[in-house]
Design a protein around this motif. Structure first.
Motif, PDB file in Angstrom:
ATOM      1  N   ALA A 100      36.383  46.726  34.422  1.00  0.00           N
ATOM      2  CA  ALA A 100      35.459  45.680  34.886  1.00  0.00           C
ATOM      3  C   ALA A 100      34.025  46.190  34.904  1.00  0.00           C
ATOM      4  O   ALA A 100      33.090  45.473  34.520  1.00  0.00           O
ATOM      5  CB  ALA A 100      35.879  45.204  36.275  1.00  0.00           C
ATOM      6  N   VAL A 148      36.863  39.999  35.011  1.00  0.00           N
ATOM      7  CA  VAL A 148      37.743  41.026  34.464  1.00  0.00           C
ATOM      8  C   VAL A 148      38.718  41.522  35.528  1.00  0.00           C
ATOM      9  O   VAL A 148      39.912  41.729  35.259  1.00  0.00           O
ATOM     10  CB  VAL A 148      36.917  42.192  33.881  1.00  0.00           C
ATOM     11  CG1 VAL A 148      37.828  43.360  33.493  1.00  0.00           C
ATOM     12  CG2 VAL A 148      36.130  41.732  32.662  1.00  0.00           C
ATOM     13  N   ARG A 158      41.469  49.178  36.772  1.00  0.00           N
ATOM     14  CA  ARG A 158      40.816  47.870  36.863  1.00  0.00           C
ATOM     15  C   ARG A 158      39.320  48.011  37.119  1.00  0.00           C
ATOM     16  O   ARG A 158      38.502  47.311  36.500  1.00  0.00           O
ATOM     17  CB  ARG A 158      41.460  47.054  37.988  1.00  0.00           C
ATOM     18  CG  ARG A 158      42.896  46.636  37.729  1.00  0.00           C
ATOM     19  CD  ARG A 158      43.532  46.091  38.991  1.00  0.00           C
ATOM     20  NE  ARG A 158      44.854  45.526  38.749  1.00  0.00           N
ATOM     21  CZ  ARG A 158      45.679  45.128  39.717  1.00  0.00           C
ATOM     22  NH1 ARG A 158      45.311  45.251  40.991  1.00  0.00           N
ATOM     23  NH2 ARG A 158      46.850  44.627  39.413  1.00  0.00           N
ATOM     24  N   ALA A 183      32.614  46.418  31.322  1.00  0.00           N
ATOM     25  CA  ALA A 183      32.255  45.088  30.814  1.00  0.00           C
ATOM     26  C   ALA A 183      30.947  44.610  31.434  1.00  0.00           C
ATOM     27  O   ALA A 183      30.089  44.031  30.746  1.00  0.00           O
ATOM     28  CB  ALA A 183      33.384  44.100  31.122  1.00  0.00           C
TER      29      ALA A 183
END
Length: 516
Positions: free
Chosen positions: A458, A502, A454, A461
């Motif tokens: 994130a 995200v 994760r 992005a």
């Protein structure tokens, strides 16, 4: 338990955010009024010397040694014993610091030579005289802020984090006010530091009185509790202060590079320390008493879970902060400092320094979380050993890069000093983490792979959005103050929304940290 830690961290973060915002107001005023010339270099060195002692002694060794002993006394003994401990520690600490302050003021020329050899009487008589004079005003700050740190440690142990976290605001207020008193003399800043030390100490006392712990200081050098704290302090002074020693090594070498590098490194360091102070120090502050309590209860499971919570919290906030410092170094320096006497060249040179300092943020942040895992158990030798290894490795790299800069005439040689600091911080955090794992002091929760996935997606992005919306440094310099602020807020807001969006889309929730 974790929910309480999250709330406490939030309180410390909010108060520290206020201090850091005022700190930026202060630094903008310093940059505009004095630029990055010789006078500002001299003041910054005069401020760094007592600040070095503050972070190494007051916020470093003393706090890390005092809080576990105080927490143990508070947990296992009567309130009268707790009040007596506060009295004997403050009396002994105050007596020692009074002598240290006298020696520091008398030996100001020697201290200036040690920490800034480029400001010696033979190399630069003007800087030497100015720096010596200001150091004699700023050095007593070490004594007052150390007593303040002791009161803050007591208040933190009782869960009263707001007052100690707010206290640094008073230093910024005093410095900002001094600029209105006399904006033409850099000396007024040194006077303001002296006044701020006294004000910060007095600010803690009403809260101590509410806890019925207002001390009656008395000298008790032979008291077993004082000796125990002292025994813990000596090695901690090395282990918890690697970052500060490394930064001072940078300043000492930078003082040999002429006018500017000391100030460039300072302003870049201030930007790096902004998220460090808001998030990293907040988490480290609240977990030390919590870890000390779990150690006193022999609760190894909760001890490990608190460390796990601290690492996750630090990474979720720290990774995007580090990437932001790298990607937006130029816009940040331009928007905050690029006015008045702070020239375009100063902006460019400070940007190089911030690029190099950015990884240090992550290293220092992890140290803030990991090192309480040793100090809460009153284990000091291992952090000391790793701290020395990191310090030596960073210092060797600093000297090596400085030597290469003399040979190849690098324009941004000061950035090599910042890079060495980052290397030292990362070495220290890596060694601490590996030892906690090897000794089974810290046992990670089973879902770290999902957490890393994760975080990676994130962050990727966020980087993509930041690169897309950013612009070359020359374009930022061409903007007006208003447009700089608006554009920077747009980029930061978009990057933050994408990052946390995200994380949420991939299933991460605030309750995850409360449960941990």
């Amino acid at each position: 338990m974790a929910s309480s830690l999250l709330k406490s961290s939030g309180i410390v973060s909010v108060m520290t955010l206020l201090s850091r915002v005022l700190g930026f107001v202060r630094d903008v005023m310093l940059a505009v009024a004095f630029g990055a010339g010789g006078g500002m270099d001299a003041f910054l060195i005069a401020l760094k010397i007592p600040n070095f002692g503050r972070r190494m002694f007051a916020e470093g060794a003393f706090s890390q040694a005092f809080v576990p002993v105080f927490t143990e006394t508070k947990t296992k003994q009567s309130h009268e014993e707790v009040r007596d401990l506060v009295s004997v520690v403050m009396g002994t600490l105050g007596g020692v610091l009074s002598v240290v302050t006298l020696i520091g003021c008398l030996g100001a020329p020697l201290l200036l030579y040690v920490f800034a050899p480029g400001f010696s009487a033979s190399a630069d008589p003007v800087k030497h005289q100015l720096g010596t004079e200001m150091l004699r005003w700023t050095f007593p700050y070490l004594m007052f802020i150390s007593l303040t740190a002791m009161c803050g440690g007591v208040l933190n142990s009782y869960g009263r984090f707001a007052i100690p976290a707010f206290t640094p605001v008073l230093l910024n207020v005093c410095l900002i006010a001094s600029a209105f008193i006399d904006a033409n003399s850099v000396r007024v800043l040194a006077y303001a530091v002296f006044v701020a030390g006294i004000v910060q100490f007095l600010f803690q006392l009403p809260q101590m009185r509410k806890l019925d712990l207002l001390p009656r200081p008395r000298w008790a050098w032979r008291d077993s509790r004082v000796r125990r704290i002292l025994a813990l302090m000596i090695p901690v002074m090395i282990g918890s202060s690697v970052s500060q020693i490394s930064l001072l090594v940078d300043s000492a070498i930078a003082s040999l590079m002429g006018d500017g590098p000391v100030s460039w490194l300072y302003f870049a360091d201030r930007l790096m320390e902004f998220p460090l102070g808001i998030f990293s120090i907040a988490v480290g502050t609240v977990i030390l008493p919590a870890l000390a309590v779990q150690h006193a209860k022999n609760s190894t499971g909760d001890f490990s879970r608190i460390l796990d919570w601290g690492l996750r919290t630090m990474l979720v906030i720290g990774v995007p902060a580090m990437l932001g410092l790298i990607l937006l170094a130029g816009p940040l320096v331009t928007t905050l400092f690029g006015y008045g006497k702070f020239t375009d060249r100063d902006v460019e040179m400070s940007t190089y320094a911030l690029w190099a300092y950015a990884p240090a943020f992550m290293g220092f942040s992890l140290v803030k979380v990991l090192i309480p895992g040793f100090y809460a158990r009153q284990e000091t030798r291992i952090p000391v050993r790793y701290g020395v290894i990191a310090l030596i490795s960073g210092s060797v790299l600093s000297v090596s890069l400085y030597g290469l800069s003399l040979i190849y005439h690098w324009e941004a040689a000061h950035a090599g000093l910042a890079l060495a600091t980052s290397f030292s911080a990362c070495v220290n955090s890596t060694l601490l983490y590996r030892r906690l794992r090897a000794d089974s002091i810290y046992l990670p929760a089973p879902d770290w792979r999902k957490f890393w996935l994760r975080l990676f997606v994130a962050s990727a992005a966020m980087v993509a959005v930041t690169v897309l919306l950013n612009a070359p440094l020359a374009d930022w310099l061409a903007l007006s103050t208003k447009l700089r602020v608006i554009k920077l807020l747009e980029v930061v807001s978009a990057a933050g929304l994408v990052y946390f969006g995200v994380l949420i889309a991939m299933g991460m929730r605030l309750n995850d940290f409360r449960r941990h």
